[in-house]
Design a protein around this motif. Sequence first.
Motif, mmCIF file in Angstrom:
data_model
loop_
_atom_site.group_PDB
_atom_site.id
_atom_site.type_symbol
_atom_site.label_atom_id
_atom_site.label_comp_id
_atom_site.label_asym_id
_atom_site.label_seq_id
_atom_site.Cartn_x
_atom_site.Cartn_y
_atom_site.Cartn_z
ATOM 1 N N ASP A 248 0.841 -1.192 0.000
ATOM 2 C CA ASP A 248 0.000 0.000 0.000
ATOM 3 C C ASP A 248 0.883 1.250 0.000
ATOM 4 O OD1 ASP A 248 -1.534 2.287 0.993
ATOM 5 O OD2 ASP A 248 -3.124 0.816 1.347
ATOM 6 N N ILE B 124 0.290 3.695 3.045
ATOM 7 C CA ILE B 124 0.894 3.269 4.305
ATOM 8 C C ILE B 124 2.408 3.459 4.228
ATOM 9 C CG2 ILE B 124 1.372 1.270 5.786
ATOM 10 C CD1 ILE B 124 -1.531 0.393 5.316
ATOM 11 N N ARG C 54 -4.187 9.494 4.443
ATOM 12 C CA ARG C 54 -4.877 8.224 4.180
ATOM 13 C C ARG C 54 -4.076 7.049 4.752
ATOM 14 N NH1 ARG C 54 -8.921 7.563 0.749
ATOM 15 N NH2 ARG C 54 -8.019 5.678 -0.136
ATOM 16 N N LYS D 113 -5.414 4.490 7.525
ATOM 17 C CA LYS D 113 -5.364 3.038 7.319
ATOM 18 C C LYS D 113 -4.600 2.365 8.453
ATOM 19 C CE LYS D 113 -5.595 3.218 2.284
ATOM 20 N NZ LYS D 113 -4.855 2.978 1.025
ATOM 21 N N SER E 109 -6.745 1.949 11.359
ATOM 22 C CA SER E 109 -7.821 0.964 11.178
ATOM 23 C C SER E 109 -7.281 -0.456 11.035
ATOM 24 C CB SER E 109 -8.686 1.338 9.972
ATOM 25 O OG SER E 109 -7.944 1.193 8.781
ATOM 26 N N GLY F 183 -4.304 -1.423 9.384
ATOM 27 C CA GLY F 183 -3.501 -1.706 8.198
ATOM 28 C C GLY F 183 -2.005 -1.711 8.435
ATOM 29 N N LEU G 207 -10.600 7.813 4.676
ATOM 30 C CA LEU G 207 -10.515 6.673 3.763
ATOM 31 C C LEU G 207 -11.497 6.787 2.610
ATOM 32 C CD1 LEU G 207 -10.074 3.828 6.382
ATOM 33 C CD2 LEU G 207 -8.313 5.029 5.064
#
Length: 109
Positions: free
Chosen positions: A7, A10, A52, A56, A59, A61, A102
Amino acid sequence: MTTDTNDPEIKTFLEYSGRMMHVNALFSGWEENFATRMANLRTESTRESFRRGFAKSLSGGLSPSEYERETGWEFGTDGEFLNHLHRLWVKCYGDADPAESLTWHQPST
């Protein structure tokens, strides 16, 4: 928790966190300095990618171990890690809901 190492958002979050929040380079007022510097990134797409990626990470990630590798921080539990991220989120974005970040769309270039 596992990190989505593919990602790019990230990765952006980890890159800036490692550069600006490494535990061995912290100084008085580092949290405010970090929040100010991230808000003032010159490139909007980078600011958005960081936000973002941060959302993530909050949440689920991002694993604590991946963050620890990049920043030198050490957490005893996933809860300690998430509390750390949440405190930083509040410094950067106030009471904004990370989940709303997100749903934002990247600006067209």
